[in-house]
Write an enzyme that holds these catalytic residues in place. Structure first.
Site, PDB file in Angstrom:
ATOM      1  N   GLU A 160     -14.039 101.445 128.690  1.00 50.34           N
ATOM      2  CA  GLU A 160     -13.157 100.265 129.351  1.00 50.34           C
ATOM      3  C   GLU A 160     -12.332  99.534 128.381  1.00 50.34           C
ATOM      4  OE1 GLU A 160     -12.679 100.236 132.455  1.00 50.34           O
ATOM      5  OE2 GLU A 160     -14.159 101.736 133.327  1.00 50.34           O
ATOM      6  N   TYR A 208     -12.919  91.517 133.406  1.00 47.62           N
ATOM      7  CA  TYR A 208     -12.617  92.818 133.663  1.00 47.62           C
ATOM      8  C   TYR A 208     -13.756  93.916 133.428  1.00 47.62           C
ATOM      9  CZ  TYR A 208     -11.080  97.656 133.976  1.00 47.62           C
ATOM     10  OH  TYR A 208     -11.136  98.891 134.244  1.00 47.62           O
ATOM     11  N   ASP A 246      -7.510  95.393 137.744  1.00 42.81           N
ATOM     12  CA  ASP A 246      -6.528  95.803 136.562  1.00 42.81           C
ATOM     13  C   ASP A 246      -5.249  96.177 136.882  1.00 42.81           C
ATOM     14  OD1 ASP A 246      -6.845  98.184 137.619  1.00 42.81           O
ATOM     15  OD2 ASP A 246      -7.388  99.121 135.790  1.00 42.81           O
TER      16      ASP A 246
HETATM   17  N1  ADE Z   1      -8.874 102.835 133.367  1.00 45.71           N
HETATM   18  C1  ADE Z   1      -9.470 101.817 133.161  1.00 45.71           C
HETATM   19  N2  ADE Z   1     -10.660 102.277 133.510  1.00 45.71           N
HETATM   20  C2  ADE Z   1     -10.978 103.209 134.132  1.00 45.71           C
HETATM   21  C3  ADE Z   1     -11.886 104.217 134.271  1.00 45.71           C
HETATM   22  N3  ADE Z   1     -13.216 103.876 134.278  1.00 45.71           N
HETATM   23  N4  ADE Z   1     -11.558 105.329 134.924  1.00 45.71           N
HETATM   24  C4  ADE Z   1     -10.160 105.900 135.076  1.00 45.71           C
HETATM   25  N5  ADE Z   1      -9.463 105.043 134.679  1.00 45.71           N
HETATM   26  C5  ADE Z   1      -9.559 103.798 134.169  1.00 45.71           C
END
Ligand code: ADE
Length: 346
Positions: A45, A125, A143
């Site tokens: 993340e 987040y 997000d």
């Molecule tokens: N973008 C941010 N976190 C994500 C996740 N866990 N899977 C796919 N895209 C992402």
């Protein structure tokens, strides 16, 4: 049909069924739904906040290869962490990962949103993502992808952060928060894309106000961008493209990273004067001009003119061993390109 509270169960069910069929297999998505490895989720993340998934996968494998566990990360010297983060930008995030890993090893792995939120560098987040994906806590993530999906679903052109979080909280399936969050992320990344969304493939199209408008890609309206500031600087390459004098940068321009000795050209200052300042600081005679490299950061466009010099510090640092920004790699590539053209001429 427009989205009313009574529609929420059907929208959730449609999203989750689609995710079951079309969700992406990604390297951090191993383990049971809502019970993934929190370390992998956390690292992924943080990486994905600044990188598209395709590139993020490569960086993720590299970082996990270097530090397979939170213990390995905590035990590593910060220089090794910055080296493994090379190319991922925002080095403060790597420093925070390292600091937080130390806290986790000393105090234990948090298992709740609030516990994660208390770690260095973990914002709302990341805390919501780790709490839901690794611990099954009913927290909705918000997000850029989530913002776009919800703005379109509700036909909202100017969604504020608070609006997005409230809509995401309302739509979240409390029984399956992990799958729900990943479903919205994947829908935003693969179907509800910024340009040319694939509405015919969309599981929630029957409820989508933007699709009904006939111009789904106009939701949400573009955000006003902060002005990009141009920063001009001069650098000295003392050595060659593989071994050169490197300094630890200070200040706002890539501060904390190693790089070629650099001076920023002040507002209204002539380039020669900044170069003289740099050469005098190092005790160097300037011998040539390798050219200019440019580098775009979030709010800055950096134009770096790279010179060669004679004299100055005798030491040479191995470029491959240092955590360098992309800007410095581009500057060193100028030297290598110059060598290539010299051989071509010979
Ligand atoms: N973008 C941010 N976190 C994500 C996740 N866990 N899977 C796919 N895209 C992402």
């Amino acid at each position: 049909m427009s989205l009313s509270p009574t529609d929420l169960p059907a929208v959730r069910a449609a999203l989750l069924a689609w995710f079951g069929r079309s969700g992406r297999a990604l390297p951090w998505r191993v383990g049971p739904e809502g019970g993934r490895d929190p370390y992998r989720v956390w690292v992924s993340e943080v990486l994905l906040q600044q990188t598209q998934v395709a590139r993020g996968r490569v960086y993720f494998e590299r970082f996990l290869g270097a530090f397979p566990t939170v213990e390995a990360l905590a035990a590593a010297p910060i220089e090794a962490v910055l080296k493994a983060w090379e190319g991922c930008g925002y080095y403060a995030r790597a420093r925070n990962l390292h600091r937080a890993a130390g806290v986790i090893v000393r105090e234990g792995m948090p298992t709740t949103h609030d516990g994660w939120r208390a770690l260095p560098g973990v914002g709302p987040y990341t805390a919501a993502a780790v709490a839901s994906l690794a611990f099954g806590e009913a927290r909705a993530v918000s997000d850029g992808n989530v913002r776009r999906v919800l703005a379109r679903l509700h036909g909202e052109r100017q969604p504020t952060d608070g609006w997005v979080q409230a809509r995401a909280d309302a739509l979240l399936d409390p029984a399956r928060p992990a799958a729900f969050n990943e479903a919205v992320m994947d829908l935003g990344a693969t179907v509800c894309t910024p340009r040319n969304p694939r509405c015919p493939e969309c599981p929630v199209r029957p409820w989508c106000a933007a699709s009904r408008s006939g111009e789904p890609s106009t939701f949400p309206a573009p955000k006003l961008r902060a002005a990009v500031r141009e920063v001009r600087a001069v650098a000295l390459l003392l050595g060659n493209g593989h071994e050169a004098v490197l300094e630890r940068r200070e200040g706002t321009l890539l501060g904390g990273l190693m790089g070629l000795p650099t001076e920023i050209i002040a507002e209204g200052e002539r380039e020669e004067d900044a170069l003289t300042r740099l050469a005098e600081r190092l005790g160097v005679t300037v011998t040539g001009d390798l050219g200019t490299v440019t580098h775009i950061m979030t709010h800055r466009l950096v134009l770096l003119n790279v010179f060669t010099g004679r004299g100055g510090p005798a030491r040479r640092d191995k470029v491959a061993d240092a955590a360098l920004s992309r800007l410095d790699h581009k500057a060193l590539a100028l030297w290598r390109a110059r060598q290539g053209s010299l051989f071509a001429e010979a």
